[in-house]
Write an enzyme that holds these catalytic residues in place. Structure first.
Site, mmCIF file in Angstrom:
data_model
loop_
_atom_site.group_PDB
_atom_site.id
_atom_site.type_symbol
_atom_site.label_atom_id
_atom_site.label_comp_id
_atom_site.label_asym_id
_atom_site.label_seq_id
_atom_site.Cartn_x
_atom_site.Cartn_y
_atom_site.Cartn_z
ATOM 1 N N SER A 116 0.868 -6.458 -1.415
ATOM 2 C CA SER A 116 0.967 -5.885 -2.763
ATOM 3 C C SER A 116 2.277 -6.160 -3.475
ATOM 4 O O SER A 116 2.395 -5.852 -4.668
ATOM 5 C CB SER A 116 0.713 -4.378 -2.709
ATOM 6 O OG SER A 116 -0.662 -4.119 -2.528
ATOM 7 N N PHE A 180 -17.198 -2.091 1.621
ATOM 8 C CA PHE A 180 -16.270 -3.219 1.599
ATOM 9 C C PHE A 180 -15.302 -3.140 2.784
ATOM 10 O O PHE A 180 -15.080 -4.124 3.493
ATOM 11 C CB PHE A 180 -15.504 -3.222 0.276
ATOM 12 C CG PHE A 180 -14.500 -4.338 0.161
ATOM 13 C CD1 PHE A 180 -14.900 -5.626 -0.145
ATOM 14 C CD2 PHE A 180 -13.147 -4.090 0.372
ATOM 15 C CE1 PHE A 180 -13.975 -6.664 -0.246
ATOM 16 C CE2 PHE A 180 -12.218 -5.114 0.267
ATOM 17 C CZ PHE A 180 -12.635 -6.405 -0.036
ATOM 18 N N TYR A 229 -3.208 4.510 -7.704
ATOM 19 C CA TYR A 229 -2.900 3.135 -7.317
ATOM 20 C C TYR A 229 -4.212 2.425 -6.991
ATOM 21 O O TYR A 229 -4.934 2.822 -6.086
ATOM 22 C CB TYR A 229 -1.989 3.177 -6.096
ATOM 23 C CG TYR A 229 -1.462 1.856 -5.626
ATOM 24 C CD1 TYR A 229 -0.206 1.404 -6.043
ATOM 25 C CD2 TYR A 229 -2.177 1.066 -4.737
ATOM 26 C CE1 TYR A 229 0.305 0.193 -5.585
ATOM 27 C CE2 TYR A 229 -1.685 -0.140 -4.279
ATOM 28 C CZ TYR A 229 -0.445 -0.567 -4.709
ATOM 29 O OH TYR A 229 0.058 -1.770 -4.257
ATOM 30 N N ARG A 364 7.961 0.016 -8.487
ATOM 31 C CA ARG A 364 8.033 1.442 -8.184
ATOM 32 C C ARG A 364 9.492 1.835 -8.023
ATOM 33 O O ARG A 364 10.279 1.102 -7.427
ATOM 34 C CB ARG A 364 7.268 1.728 -6.909
ATOM 35 C CG ARG A 364 7.054 3.210 -6.614
ATOM 36 C CD ARG A 364 6.047 3.385 -5.500
ATOM 37 N NE ARG A 364 5.715 4.780 -5.260
ATOM 38 C CZ ARG A 364 4.491 5.251 -5.052
ATOM 39 N NH1 ARG A 364 3.467 4.424 -5.066
ATOM 40 N NH2 ARG A 364 4.274 6.523 -4.820
ATOM 41 N N GLY A 379 3.936 -3.455 0.460
ATOM 42 C CA GLY A 379 2.669 -4.145 0.567
ATOM 43 C C GLY A 379 2.166 -4.164 1.996
ATOM 44 O O GLY A 379 2.941 -4.336 2.934
#
Length: 425
Positions: A116, A180, A229, A364, A379
């Site tokens: 991320s 998923f 998020y 952030r 991430g």
């Protein structure tokens, strides 16, 4: 797919119209030169006469950080690397191995999936496109992607590009869809690791769920509200980039970020499942918890599963160069720089941080400790966990990566606090 981790838990074609259990205890090196091992710093430390006391404090902080890296490996992570740049130079830390069953140590030259942290690159590209007059952050998703976001209570004419970038759109996160996730859990991973996903398919998974909230309910700077998020936001952001730029997402990132900064270790893999050399093997428990969870080699899988929300590959040095340059104001004009940092209160601790943080556009602002804050991103993707942080002026920056996606968040927190909170109460 990206893995979400809570603060206190244990996770188009290439064209252009115009243009992260045995281990080796780590070692560390302190380089007081002004260039990084994996690339020259875009903001080299000033050539001042060293302050002996300050250098001693730096060295003490690095020693504490190295001890934490050793703890991370002792807890079961195969290997971890970190690089810190500050006014006194570059420090590289490492612990553990690049491949289980070997004694070859990890290296700060390695390439890894930044997960991320990709979002910061994506947001920067959109801000640069705005500066070029290609779009506005206040444009609606419906303007750029007509018919893509639809049904189930969604109002695409009310969702702006800005809402996507600061996670106030309310769009469901496709990574939270149980079906998923099941495709990549345990034994199912090998059946699906090379599956190619289109961005539209990922978005459609999300749209099968109603919105978490409407964008007008979302947080605003200085005014707490709804916030969630969502990787879907950044998949849509990548689709907007392709429409507005006339380029593939990969080409846009290369043109606007990678080439200008000379990030030779950074790439957008697009559909390529492997990692360029040199790299460590990436290991995951694939959403299984507990001491009996099987550790699997997940080094190769289709990066289409994350697209513009999490597919980039980079090095600790390149990520440091990027984040340092971004916060120093060298990548964006002043208007876009202000928008980048115009942060909203988060709601809860989803997304690699804490509930007192605020979130700008792909960045952030972490509250690390009382009186101690740093800008950056975290991430996690199967096999790779990354954290990058920088001071507000970009002159102190740190990036770390683990080639395993399990373990206690508190140790990662301790490493960054050691470097950034030296004077905090």
């Amino acid at each position: 797919m990206t893995r979400h981790r809570h603060h206190h838990s244990q996770p188009l074609a290439a064209r252009c119209l115009l243009v992260v259990l045995a281990a080796l205890v780590g070692t560390a090196t302190l380089a007081v030169a002004a260039s990084a091992v994996a690339g020259t710093s875009h903001h080299p430390p000033p050539r001042l006469q060293p302050d002996g006391q300050a250098v001693q404090k730096d060295q003490a902080a690095h020693t504490r950080t190295q001890a934490v890296l050793d703890q991370i490996v002792a807890q079961g992570t195969p290997g971890v690397i970190a690089q810190v740049r500050d006014r006194h130079g570059v420090w590289d830390g490492r612990a553990g191995v690049r491949k289980l069953g070997s004694e070859r140590p990890r290296s700060t030259h390695e390439r890894f999936r930044v997960a991320s942290v990709t979002k910061t690159f994506t947001a920067t590209v959109l801000l640069k496109l705005e500066a070029e007059g290609k779009l506005s952050l206040d444009d609606s998703v419906a303007k750029w992607l007509p018919g893509v976001v639809r049904g189930n209570g969604y109002r695409p004419g009310h969702i702006t590009v800005r809402h996507l970038l600061n996670h106030t759109s309310g769009i469901f996160d496709y990574n939270m869809d149980a079906g998923f996730r099941a495709r990549y859990a345990g034994e199912e991973f090998d059946r699906n690791r090379y599956t190619r996903w289109s961005p539209r398919e990922l978005v459609d998974i999300a749209l099968a769920h109603p919105p978490n909230f409407q964008p007008e309910q979302g947080s605003r700077p200085g005014r707490p509200g709804e916030w969630d998020y969502s990787d879907t936001n950044y998949v849509l952001a990548g689709m907007v980039i392709e429409k507005a730029s006339g380029c593939s997402y990969a080409r846009a990132v290369e043109r606007l970020v990678i080439r200008p900064l000379g990030l030779r270790g950074t790439s957008v893999p697009d559909t390529v499942p492997g990692l360029p050399a040199p790299h460590a093997r990436h290991y995951s428990t694939l959403f299984e918890d507990g001491p009996q969870a099987k550790v699997r080699d997940v080094t190769e899988f289709s990066p289409t599963v994350a697209f513009s929300a999490g597919q980039l590959i980079s090095t600790v040095g390149d990520v440091n160069t990027f984040l340092s340059s971004l916060l120093a104001g060298d990548l964006l004009p002043p208007v876009q720089q202000r928008q980048l940092l115009d942060a909203v209160p988060v709601d809860g601790d989803k997304g690699h941080g804490g509930p007192e943080d605020v979130y700008g556009l792909g960045l952030r602002h972490f509250k690390l400790a009382e009186g101690c804050w740093a800008w950056g991103h975290g991430g996690m993707i199967p096999g790779s966990a990354t954290r990058t942080l920088a001071a507000a002026d970009g002159r102190q920056v740190m990036t770390m990566n683990r080639n395993g996606d399990w373990g206690e968040q508190r140790l990662e927190d301790a490493a960054v606090e050691s470097e950034f909170c030296r004077s905090a109460p």
